[in-house]
Scaffold this motif. Structure first.
Motif, PDB file in Angstrom:
ATOM      1  N   VAL A 180       0.837  -1.202   0.000  1.00  0.00           N
ATOM      2  CA  VAL A 180       0.000   0.000   0.000  1.00  0.00           C
ATOM      3  C   VAL A 180       0.874   1.255   0.000  1.00  0.00           C
ATOM      4  N   GLN A 181       1.921   1.230   0.796  1.00  0.00           N
ATOM      5  CA  GLN A 181       2.820   2.391   0.877  1.00  0.00           C
ATOM      6  C   GLN A 181       3.482   2.684  -0.474  1.00  0.00           C
ATOM      7  N   LEU A 182       4.011   1.663  -1.125  1.00  0.00           N
ATOM      8  CA  LEU A 182       4.672   1.868  -2.417  1.00  0.00           C
ATOM      9  C   LEU A 182       3.703   2.397  -3.457  1.00  0.00           C
ATOM     10  N   TRP A 183       2.474   1.896  -3.436  1.00  0.00           N
ATOM     11  CA  TRP A 183       1.496   2.332  -4.436  1.00  0.00           C
ATOM     12  C   TRP A 183       1.034   3.761  -4.179  1.00  0.00           C
ATOM     13  N   THR A 184       0.695   4.074  -2.941  1.00  0.00           N
ATOM     14  CA  THR A 184       0.136   5.398  -2.637  1.00  0.00           C
ATOM     15  C   THR A 184       1.183   6.499  -2.635  1.00  0.00           C
ATOM     16  N   GLN A 185       2.436   6.161  -2.329  1.00  0.00           N
ATOM     17  CA  GLN A 185       3.458   7.200  -2.225  1.00  0.00           C
ATOM     18  C   GLN A 185       4.399   7.253  -3.421  1.00  0.00           C
ATOM     19  N   LYS A 186       4.456   6.179  -4.206  1.00  0.00           N
ATOM     20  CA  LYS A 186       5.345   6.149  -5.380  1.00  0.00           C
ATOM     21  C   LYS A 186       4.606   5.813  -6.670  1.00  0.00           C
ATOM     22  N   ILE A 244      -9.481  -3.778 -10.149  1.00  0.00           N
ATOM     23  CA  ILE A 244      -9.603  -3.847  -8.690  1.00  0.00           C
ATOM     24  C   ILE A 244     -10.234  -5.181  -8.314  1.00  0.00           C
ATOM     25  N   TYR A 245      -9.548  -5.955  -7.491  1.00  0.00           N
ATOM     26  CA  TYR A 245     -10.043  -7.238  -7.000  1.00  0.00           C
ATOM     27  C   TYR A 245     -10.415  -7.057  -5.521  1.00  0.00           C
ATOM     28  N   MET A 246     -11.713  -7.005  -5.258  1.00  0.00           N
ATOM     29  CA  MET A 246     -12.164  -6.709  -3.903  1.00  0.00           C
ATOM     30  C   MET A 246     -11.828  -7.819  -2.919  1.00  0.00           C
ATOM     31  N   SER A 247     -11.660  -9.065  -3.400  1.00  0.00           N
ATOM     32  CA  SER A 247     -11.324 -10.150  -2.489  1.00  0.00           C
ATOM     33  C   SER A 247      -9.894 -10.048  -1.975  1.00  0.00           C
ATOM     34  N   ARG A 248      -9.102  -9.165  -2.559  1.00  0.00           N
ATOM     35  CA  ARG A 248      -7.714  -8.996  -2.116  1.00  0.00           C
ATOM     36  C   ARG A 248      -7.557  -7.772  -1.209  1.00  0.00           C
ATOM     37  N   LEU A 249      -8.642  -7.255  -0.717  1.00  0.00           N
ATOM     38  CA  LEU A 249      -8.591  -6.052   0.125  1.00  0.00           C
ATOM     39  C   LEU A 249      -9.015  -6.392   1.543  1.00  0.00           C
ATOM     40  N   PRO A 250      -8.140  -6.201   2.545  1.00  0.00           N
ATOM     41  CA  PRO A 250      -8.539  -6.463   3.934  1.00  0.00           C
ATOM     42  C   PRO A 250      -9.694  -5.569   4.358  1.00  0.00           C
ATOM     43  N   SER A 251     -10.526  -6.066   5.223  1.00  0.00           N
ATOM     44  CA  SER A 251     -11.724  -5.323   5.620  1.00  0.00           C
ATOM     45  C   SER A 251     -11.391  -3.995   6.285  1.00  0.00           C
ATOM     46  N   PHE A 252     -10.282  -3.928   7.019  1.00  0.00           N
ATOM     47  CA  PHE A 252      -9.970  -2.688   7.721  1.00  0.00           C
ATOM     48  C   PHE A 252      -9.461  -1.598   6.777  1.00  0.00           C
ATOM     49  N   LEU A 253      -9.190  -1.946   5.520  1.00  0.00           N
ATOM     50  CA  LEU A 253      -8.782  -0.942   4.531  1.00  0.00           C
ATOM     51  C   LEU A 253      -9.899  -0.584   3.557  1.00  0.00           C
ATOM     52  N   GLU A 254     -11.041  -1.233   3.672  1.00  0.00           N
ATOM     53  CA  GLU A 254     -12.133  -0.970   2.733  1.00  0.00           C
ATOM     54  C   GLU A 254     -12.587   0.486   2.723  1.00  0.00           C
ATOM     55  N   PRO A 255     -12.702   1.167   3.875  1.00  0.00           N
ATOM     56  CA  PRO A 255     -13.111   2.585   3.818  1.00  0.00           C
ATOM     57  C   PRO A 255     -12.119   3.457   3.057  1.00  0.00           C
ATOM     58  N   GLU A 256     -10.857   3.047   2.988  1.00  0.00           N
ATOM     59  CA  GLU A 256      -9.837   3.848   2.304  1.00  0.00           C
ATOM     60  C   GLU A 256      -9.518   3.310   0.901  1.00  0.00           C
ATOM     61  N   ALA A 257     -10.319   2.369   0.411  1.00  0.00           N
ATOM     62  CA  ALA A 257     -10.003   1.722  -0.877  1.00  0.00           C
ATOM     63  C   ALA A 257      -9.920   2.744  -2.005  1.00  0.00           C
ATOM     64  N   GLU A 258     -10.865   3.666  -2.070  1.00  0.00           N
ATOM     65  CA  GLU A 258     -10.869   4.637  -3.169  1.00  0.00           C
ATOM     66  C   GLU A 258      -9.664   5.560  -3.087  1.00  0.00           C
ATOM     67  N   CYS A 259      -9.335   6.022  -1.888  1.00  0.00           N
ATOM     68  CA  CYS A 259      -8.158   6.883  -1.724  1.00  0.00           C
ATOM     69  C   CYS A 259      -6.881   6.148  -2.129  1.00  0.00           C
ATOM     70  N   ILE A 260      -6.774   4.873  -1.730  1.00  0.00           N
ATOM     71  CA  ILE A 260      -5.585   4.096  -2.078  1.00  0.00           C
ATOM     72  C   ILE A 260      -5.475   3.966  -3.590  1.00  0.00           C
ATOM     73  N   PHE A 261      -6.579   3.591  -4.224  1.00  0.00           N
ATOM     74  CA  PHE A 261      -6.557   3.393  -5.676  1.00  0.00           C
ATOM     75  C   PHE A 261      -6.215   4.690  -6.418  1.00  0.00           C
ATOM     76  N   LEU A 262      -6.879   5.787  -6.054  1.00  0.00           N
ATOM     77  CA  LEU A 262      -6.683   7.041  -6.790  1.00  0.00           C
ATOM     78  C   LEU A 262      -5.314   7.654  -6.529  1.00  0.00           C
ATOM     79  N   ALA A 263      -4.758   7.434  -5.340  1.00  0.00           N
ATOM     80  CA  ALA A 263      -3.441   8.009  -5.038  1.00  0.00           C
ATOM     81  C   ALA A 263      -2.399   7.504  -6.027  1.00  0.00           C
TER      82      ALA A 263
END
Length: 769
Positions: A260-266, A307-326
């Motif tokens: 997540v860090q590499l994707w959102t920050q780089k 986007i594969y929703m089965s590969r997303l932990p439940s505690f990151l679901e509220p931030e899924a859109e922010c992660i993807f768009l970043a």
């Protein structure tokens, strides 16, 4: 799983996992289950990575030490307590004792699977003091919990992927448990430990070991990817409220959070296991110079990432859109050759701590704001929006009058007789003296269908997209149910444990649903209302595009002629071709909505212009001429002045106030959707069809005024036109009144729009009354 019970006078032995090649202790039932697993693949039983014969705990002699043969009934209470403490410490570390045994017959011990050991009850030799047994019984479940967890660690440590990650994290937690056991044994040797102290020291570990045993049993029974396992751990730590589970989750999630860090920050996808919820469909297009501006368009970025929703932990679901768009926006900026300082902050997940959420939002805001600045300041988005308002929405009268003038000859021709090249030359000549820096982006376009057909096609396309998503979701749920049924383990009622909570915590696996980044949903559909059947219009000279009628049938909008005879004033529209990166916002979908509105407004303006150029032959004809002109004028002004102008001005005012590019996309799309719905230019197409029928009637009446006929024939035709116009207008008014009612399915804004239009047509409606 086999547990070999030794004779009473045997050597001191350890309760450990058998690693021998032939594994003689494996029971027949276990062998059958293992063979079944190997043949079933992802079927019932334990997942493939745990298929080898694991967790077969046996007794073996250790170190040459011997347990003394002692009659507990003849020992003093102090000696009984020391002996019981020693046996408990050993048992809690997996070492068996002659005085602490499983509460199962020997023949059933061999049938116990490794992930069922935690359900096995143990009992203390009844010859011990009743007080000692009552005090120590509370801790006996630790034996089964320990064996379950330790067998998982040994088996999963040889595997790969998420099971190994969990195994390594569990080793750190278990080291604390081992340190405690070692300390207790030392205190016992120094005669500084009694049974009460032992219970107090180990009681906090009951919940911890129970939660870990429950977790490892669930991991064994389900085939999980990393995200699903993290979801399972998170559910367990919420259920058990165990601090060590929180630490375990932080440790296990380290690898995923690093992605997540590499994707959102780089903007970099590092996913060698293919377990991240975002996949790049064009992994080679990372260089800023690898794509041409024509290739790097909106559709490219819409389809580049899955986007594969089965590969997303439940505690990151509220931030899924922010992660993807970043990460997406970082790559968009990279393709725009924009230089910016990237974030470099360590990202980790700690249950109950929101620091990861703040970092993810900051990672999104940085590129989203930078892309906003590029579009608004460098690419002059406001100028493009002004152009769309002027060209498509008839807000610049000089341009539209000139357009009518330059295209005058072309508008009255059949579309088959028009040449796009000639129209393009006319458009260039019209714009040659314009000071607009983006005038070269404007083109003329001939459509192959009428407006009602275009609206129907567009809505069918949107519905098909939504239906496809629903079908994909349904297939994912069916597959999930199938896997759950296959992975369900046989029930063993003999091993039921009141403290066992496995059956109370069911893992809900995220759906294997692949989605694309999407634009907001299309405007709400108007409810089709029942309309009176109108008299078929008789055409004099011009033949209309189709025989439009107000219809009450639900499927009326879909029954369109396959071939239409279109005239220039029906088929001509404009096309705007913005370049990258402005096309990220001004792409085909919203521009098609603008074309729909432009075609209707252009048609109404053309009819109005034709009516103004006609002269009446009598007072009666002049009265009808005036009513027609007023009706068309009110319809056009309602759309341009009452609906479009205030909303577009609000859009222009809000754009400079926005901060991120997604606000721009949302504002633009919401404005278009609102304008289209408020103008009633959506399904059902009853209103749109009635506008074109009314407009064609006015054009035919204009030709009647220009024809040389006898007074008797003219009066007869005039009577017919009065009846047809009044009938059409009454139908439109009834439709508007139906939509304006509080009981209609329209929203509040749609109802208010209908009321505004009814007020504009009030004077004409009074004349009809």
């Amino acid at each position: 799983m086999d547990l070999k019970i030794p004779e009473t006078n045997t050597t001191q032995s350890s309760f450990r996992s058998n690693k021998t090649g032939d594994e003689p202790s494996l029971g027949d039932s276990e062998q059958r289950d293992s063979a079944k697993d190997e043949g079933a693949g992802e079927g019932a039983g334990e997942p493939g990575r745990f298929k080898r014969k694991m967790g077969n705990w046996v007794f073996e002699s250790v170190g040459g030490f011997y347990m003394p043969t002692e009659d507990v009934t003849k020992l003093s209470l102090q000696r009984q307590e020391e002996l019981l403490i020693r046996d408990l410490i050993y048992a809690f570390s997996g070492v068996p004792s002659s005085h602490i045994r499983p509460d199962l017959p020997i023949e059933q011990i061999t049938k116990v699977r490794a992930n069922q050991v935690e359900k096995v009850r143990f009992k203390i030799n009844e010859n011990f003091s009743g007080a000692f047994r009552t005090l120590a019984t509370e801790l006996l479940p630790l034996i089964g919990y320990y064996i379950t967890v330790q067998s998982f660690i040994e088996d999963a440590s040889m595997s790969t992927g998420c099971g190994r990650s969990l195994s390594l994290a569990l080793q750190k937690t278990m080291q604390q448990y081992f340190d405690l056991q070692s300390g207790l044994e030392t205190q016992l040797q120094e005669k500084k430990l009694d049974l009460h102290q032992l219970v107090q020291r180990l009681r906090p570990w009951l919940v911890t070991m129970q939660s870990l045993a429950n977790l490892t049993s669930r991991v064994r029974s389900l085939k999980l990817n990393s995200a699903q396992m993290l979801t399972l751990i998170d559910e367990h730590q919420e259920h058990f409220k165990c601090e060590r589970l929180k630490l375990l989750l932080t440790d296990v999630s380290h690898y995923y959070m690093k992605m997540v860090q590499l994707w959102t920050q780089k903007g970099v996808l590092y996913d060698v296991r293919r377990e991240f919820f975002i996949e790049d469909t064009s992994p080679g297009d990372m260089s800023s110079t690898s794509l041409s501006p024509k290739q790097c368009c909106h559709s490219y970025w819409m389809n580049r990432y899955c986007i594969y929703m089965s590969r997303l932990p439940s505690f990151l679901e509220p931030e899924a859109e922010c992660i993807f768009l970043a990460g997406k926006y970082l790559n968009v900026l990279r393709q725009c050759n924009v230089q910016m300082k990237l974030m470099q902050a360590s990202l980790s997940f700690v249950p109950g701590n929101q620091s990861h959420v703040e970092l993810i939002h900051s990672s999104y805001e940085l590129p989203a704001h930078k892309l906003y600045e590029v579009l608004v300041q460098e690419q002059n988005l406001l100028q493009h929006l002004d152009n769309l308002q002027a060209y498509f929405l008839l807000q610049q009268l000089d341009f539209n009058e000139a357009l009518m003038e330059y295209y005058a000859d072309q508008l009255e021709c059949n579309v088959d007789d028009l040449r796009p090249e000639k129209l393009h030359k006319i458009t260039l000549r019209l714009l040659q003296y314009s000071s607009d820096p983006f005038k070269h982006l404007l083109r003329s376009q001939l459509m192959d269908c009428d407006v009602t057909t275009q609206i129907t096609r567009r809505m069918k396309r949107l519905k098909a997209g939504r239906q496809e998503e629903k079908e994909t979701e349904a297939e994912a749920k069916a597959e999930q149910a199938k896997q759950t049924a296959q992975q369900e383990q046989p029930k063993q009622t003999e091993l039921s444990d009141p403290m066992e909570l496995t059956d109370q915590m069911e893992l809900t696996e995220p759906e294997e649903l692949v989605v694309q980044a999407k634009q907001p949903e299309a405007m709400k559909q108007l409810e089709e209302v029942k309309q009176p059947e109108q008299q078929k219009q008789k055409h004099l000279v011009y033949q209309p595009s189709a025989e439009f009628e107000l219809s009450s049938e639900a499927d009326d909008s879909s029954r369109m002629p396959e071939q239409l005879s279109l005239y220039g004033y029906e088929a001509l529209t404009l096309r705007y071709e913005p370049q990258w990166p402005i096309s990220l916002i001004l792409h085909d979908e919203p521009l098609e909505q603008l074309q729909l509105m432009h075609r209707v407004l252009f048609y109404l303006h053309y009819v109005q212009r034709k009516l103004k150029s006609a002269s009446s032959k009598s007072d009666r004809a002049e009265a009808l001429h005036k009513r027609m002109l007023q009706c068309i004028l009110h319809l056009e002004q309602h759309m341009t002045h009452d609906v479009i102008k205030p909303r577009w001005q609000a859009l222009l005012d809000d754009v400079p106030k926005a901060q991120f590019v997604d606000e721009l996309i949302s504002l633009f799309q919401e404005t278009l959707d609102s304008c289209q719905v408020m103008c009633l230019l959506s399904e059902p197409v009853t209103f749109v069809r009635s506008l074109f029928t009314l407009g064609q009637l006015c054009l035919n009446f204009k030709l009647l005024l220009e024809r040389q006929e006898s007074e008797q024939d003219f009066d007869a035709s005039l009577t017919e036109y009065e009846q047809e116009f009044n009938g059409l207008l009454i139908g439109i008014l009834e439709l508007l009144m139906e939509l304006a009612r509080a009981t209609s399915s329209c929203g509040n804004e749609e109802r208010e729009s209908c009321k505004q239009l009814l007020q504009r047509l009030e004077e004409i409606s009074q004349e009809l009354a």
